[in-house]
Design a protein around this motif. Sequence first.
Motif, mmCIF file in Angstrom:
data_model
loop_
_atom_site.group_PDB
_atom_site.id
_atom_site.type_symbol
_atom_site.label_atom_id
_atom_site.label_comp_id
_atom_site.label_asym_id
_atom_site.label_seq_id
_atom_site.Cartn_x
_atom_site.Cartn_y
_atom_site.Cartn_z
ATOM 1 N N THR A 52 5.978 -3.756 6.748
ATOM 2 C CA THR A 52 4.800 -3.124 6.136
ATOM 3 C C THR A 52 5.200 -2.065 5.100
ATOM 4 N N ARG A 53 6.465 -2.001 4.781
ATOM 5 C CA ARG A 53 6.959 -1.006 3.820
ATOM 6 C C ARG A 53 6.284 -1.203 2.458
ATOM 7 N N GLY A 54 5.750 -0.120 1.913
ATOM 8 C CA GLY A 54 5.111 -0.187 0.600
ATOM 9 C C GLY A 54 3.647 -0.610 0.641
ATOM 10 N N PHE A 55 3.136 -0.916 1.827
ATOM 11 C CA PHE A 55 1.731 -1.304 1.937
ATOM 12 C C PHE A 55 0.838 -0.083 1.785
ATOM 13 N N ASP A 56 -0.238 -0.206 1.002
ATOM 14 C CA ASP A 56 -1.241 0.860 1.003
ATOM 15 C C ASP A 56 -2.182 0.610 2.184
ATOM 16 N N GLN A 57 -3.130 1.509 2.394
ATOM 17 C CA GLN A 57 -3.983 1.410 3.582
ATOM 18 C C GLN A 57 -4.806 0.129 3.603
ATOM 19 N N SER A 58 -5.212 -0.323 2.431
ATOM 20 C CA SER A 58 -5.987 -1.553 2.354
ATOM 21 C C SER A 58 -5.178 -2.750 2.873
ATOM 22 N N HIS A 59 -3.896 -2.824 2.486
ATOM 23 C CA HIS A 59 -3.034 -3.907 2.955
ATOM 24 C C HIS A 59 -2.768 -3.792 4.458
#
Length: 203
Positions: free
Chosen positions: A100-107
């Motif tokens: 999940t590295r680099g995911f924003d909250q939406s992702h």
Amino acid sequence: MEKIKTKIKPIPGFANFQEKFNTVINTETWEKCQLDFNSSNRILAVGNGGNLAVCDHGAIDIARLTNKSATAPGSGILASSLINDVSHNAWVKNWLSIMTRGFDQSHLNQTMLIGVSSSGYSKNICLALDHALSLGCKATLISAQKPHIEGEYNTVILDVDEYHTSEVLTLTLFYQLIHGANFTCPTITESVKRNVIDDYTRE
């Protein structure tokens, strides 16, 4: 020569397989699992031993047969590296952090972690499910029996006592998730016809 007749004893645990399957998919916890799956774009699946093989198989077919991204930590190199870096209890949590590295909250909100355990006592799976919830992901534990470790994540209990029954039933449920999201699990006949046509067109 006279043929020797032997009575083949069926392996225990499969006599009421269809009944067990029907019972599971008609529970509220399974309904939540299906709804979470349907609303997620990325599916992560993990277990230990045979359950990890089931998750790897399920993730591959989710990626092949749906419009979702799906993966499982099927590489022994990956797992042993992470276990060596931290501990057996923390490696799945660390794998989730990497995935999940680099995911924003939406992702993150559209990511679902499915953890599989036969005993419900797999601490590494449960810690990862807790971590998934803390990130805002959806999280479901599929457990053969009532878990010894309880969490806030959704828990689907299979109510079976054999490892082999649990593993086969779990793989079947991965296909149910695909089907329940309105995607098609192809038949062998359809696949053979398609391959024959493809071979013919390539000539």
